[in-house]
Design an enzyme around this catalytic site. Structure first.
Site, mmCIF file in Angstrom:
data_model
loop_
_atom_site.group_PDB
_atom_site.id
_atom_site.type_symbol
_atom_site.label_atom_id
_atom_site.label_comp_id
_atom_site.label_asym_id
_atom_site.label_seq_id
_atom_site.Cartn_x
_atom_site.Cartn_y
_atom_site.Cartn_z
ATOM 1 N N GLU A 1 27.131 48.492 51.280
ATOM 2 C CA GLU A 1 27.959 49.686 51.377
ATOM 3 C C GLU A 1 28.248 50.286 50.005
ATOM 4 O OE1 GLU A 1 32.335 51.417 52.732
ATOM 5 O OE2 GLU A 1 31.978 49.247 52.833
ATOM 6 N N ASP B 1 39.767 42.030 39.228
ATOM 7 C CA ASP B 1 40.205 43.253 38.557
ATOM 8 C C ASP B 1 41.430 42.921 37.719
ATOM 9 O OD1 ASP B 1 40.882 45.802 37.780
ATOM 10 O OD2 ASP B 1 41.520 46.487 39.757
ATOM 11 N N ASP C 1 44.076 44.680 34.883
ATOM 12 C CA ASP C 1 44.488 45.995 34.401
ATOM 13 C C ASP C 1 45.656 45.853 33.435
ATOM 14 O OD1 ASP C 1 45.725 48.701 34.358
ATOM 15 O OD2 ASP C 1 44.196 49.127 35.865
ATOM 16 N N CYS D 1 52.828 51.175 24.191
ATOM 17 C CA CYS D 1 52.003 51.629 25.307
ATOM 18 C C CYS D 1 52.593 51.192 26.639
ATOM 19 C CB CYS D 1 50.582 51.085 25.195
ATOM 20 S SG CYS D 1 49.659 51.654 23.752
ATOM 21 N N SER E 1 36.292 48.830 32.625
ATOM 22 C CA SER E 1 36.584 49.697 33.768
ATOM 23 C C SER E 1 36.468 51.173 33.430
ATOM 24 C CB SER E 1 37.998 49.417 34.296
ATOM 25 O OG SER E 1 38.969 49.902 33.383
ATOM 26 N N LYS F 1 34.959 49.623 41.837
ATOM 27 C CA LYS F 1 34.210 50.646 41.105
ATOM 28 C C LYS F 1 32.858 50.127 40.625
ATOM 29 C CE LYS F 1 36.452 52.938 38.000
ATOM 30 N NZ LYS F 1 37.131 53.175 36.696
#
Length: 499
Positions: free
Chosen positions: A104, A173, A175, A187, A225, A401
């Site tokens: 997919e 993942d 992040d 930040c 990413s 992604k």
């Protein structure tokens, strides 16, 4: 096109086993005589370096630079696609594997600016079909999902519940937004800087080591990413076949309860798990060099910051905190943050009777001693231990992604990351679309029609990360797949006596 004649061959470098045809359905914004064609005479059009992302730049990237052959070879798991000696003029773009047509893909497209359309359950028979669809649709985002028992594009024609996942890479993942509570660099959210990016390098090292040592996985690929994080794809056959329950167990294995905003305290169990001991050995030196000093996150760079840190010590260690604060605030004290950290750890161990000749105070309980002993480890983990989006890893059907695509907010390519040099990876040096178009124009202005270069991405700064990915990850994985297929055939032949 089979691989039977190549069973005993292994290759040092992957190359296209098929030719890419020109796509007449490409939008005008992506002029090209053919995807990936190095003989294209069309210029990439003058790129405004101040523009990081635009439909025109994206169209040019898809028509000339996107590594369709690499992605197709990887996701087909077909050893024949690793052969650099197969004829590149072959018109068949379908591998011998049945895996790719059942994979997919999802695409996010913008038919008009600001109008996003999300399309799921896309699947393609061949590299040519995938290439044609991407160039025609020009998606702002591509996600990759599981391999199903039927081609996902047929889902509407199948009875309800008939379409089921059968395999999918184990993915992770990580992040930087999940580190906001410990980012003292200014930040937060989507904003990143070189100081906080070091957290990503530490996470990669810990996760990669654990996946290889504790689970025996070998084919582990890491990618930027494109904005503020990293993605991991574990591609071993055993990993791809894991059930949802097993995936959840692997992901949970790497979780450490670091506390929360409401409950900031957490305590490691005793004895410390070997994987956590190993993680501490990886993280503590980098914590000392990247988190403690002023040029990092300043955790021990000023009296204000070290008092804040000392206040996190167990109450039983207050005498240690008071003594060190008194010493460090003296004008005569010029120790560095790293030296203060070493002194602090030593003082704590002495306080609980594990260093020097000091005796443990009678009012310090066994529980307090354990908490004091674990405090340096817990402090390092609170700041640097990997923070996973665990839901991404738990389900076969979760999309992630696609590597090699472009992040629309930064215009940067999701390039592979080499673990051995992850500390040197700089997300701000990853090329943007405008930079790539400039590199392409400059190369072709200097070299003209260079027949020795097969892919246009080889004319840009994408050459090094893409070729390294092929050589160090893709080809070894496909060679192992070749060996596994050969062993299966030999076992079957032995059963029927056909040698």
């Amino acid at each position: 096109m089979g691989a039977a004649n190549d069973d005993n061959e292994e290759y040092e470098f992957g190359d296209d086993t098929n030719s890419s045809k020109s796509n007449n359905d490409a939008r005008p914004a992506a002029p090209s005589t053919g995807p990936q064609s190095s003989s294209s005479s069309s210029k990439s059009s003058s790129a405004d370096s101040s523009v990081v992302f635009s439909p025109e730049l994206l169209g040019m990237y898809y028509s000339r630079l996107f590594p369709y052959q690499i992605l197709y070879s990887w996701l087909s798991y077909d050893p024949s696609t690793a052969n650099p000696n197969n004829s590149s003029s072959s018109k068949s773009l379908t591998s011998t594997s049945s895996t790719f047509p059942r994979r997919e893909f999802s695409m996010t497209i913008e038919p008009t600016p600001g109008n996003e359309v999300y399309i799921r359950y896309q699947s393609f028979l061949s590299q040519e079909e995938l290439t044609s669809a991407i160039i025609k649709r020009r998606p702002t985002k591509i996600d990759i999902g599981a391999v199903f028992n039927y081609p996902p594009k047929d889902n509407k024609s199948l009875p309800a519940g008939k379409l089921q996942t059968v395999e999918r890479e184990l993915v992770f993942d990580i992040d930087l937004t999940d580190y906001d509570g410990v980012r003292n660099c200014g930040c937060s959210g989507a904003k990143i800087c070189p100081k906080c990016w070091t957290f990503m390098g530490m996470a990669v090292e810990v996760m990669d080591e654990g996946l290889r040592r504790d689970f025996g996985f070998e084919h582990v690929a890491w990618f930027y990413s494109g904005r503020r994080g990293v993605h991991c794809w574990v591609c071993d056959d055993e990993a791809r076949k894991l059930t949802n329950e097993a995936r959840s167990a692997v992901a949970t294995y790497f979780e450490v309860n670091l506390g929360s905003e409401k409950n900031k305290s957490f305590h490691l169990s005793t004895p410390l798990h070997p994987s956590l001991s190993r993680a501490y050995k990886i993280l503590e030196p980098q914590f000392a060099s990247c988190v403690l000093p002023e040029e990092g996150h300043g955790l021990l760079a000023s009296r204000t910051s070290w008092i804040k840190l000392l206040q996190t010590l167990p109450d039983a260690a207050n005498p240690v905190a008071a003594k060190l604060d008194e010493k460090w605030k003296s004008n005569k004290n010029n120790t560095t943050p790293q030296e203060k950290w070493t002194e602090l750890k030593s003082a704590l161990m002495t306080f609980i009777g594990k260093g020097g000749n000091a005796k443990v105070p009678k009012n310090v309980s066994t529980t307090d001693r354990i908490r004091i002993e674990h405090w340096p480890i817990e402090t390092v983990f609170k700041h640097t231990y990997p923070r996973l989006d665990i839901n991404v890893s738990k389900m076969q059907n979760h999309l992630l992604k696609s590597p090699f695509c472009v992040h629309p907010k930064t215009g940067r390519v999701c390039v592979p990351i080499e673990v051995a040099t992850v500390e040197n990876f700089d997300p701000f040096q990853v090329p943007t679309l405008a930079q790539l178009m400039k590199e392409l124009d400059e190369y072709e202005a200097e070299h003209g029609k260079d027949e020795s270069v097969k892919y246009d991405w080889q004319k840009t700064s994408l050459k090094e990360p893409f070729e390294r990915f092929q050589k160090k990850f893709l080809v070894p994985m496909l060679n192992e797949e070749r060996r596994a297929q050969r062993e299966v055939r030999e076992r079957k032949a032995a059963v029927v006596g056909d040698f």
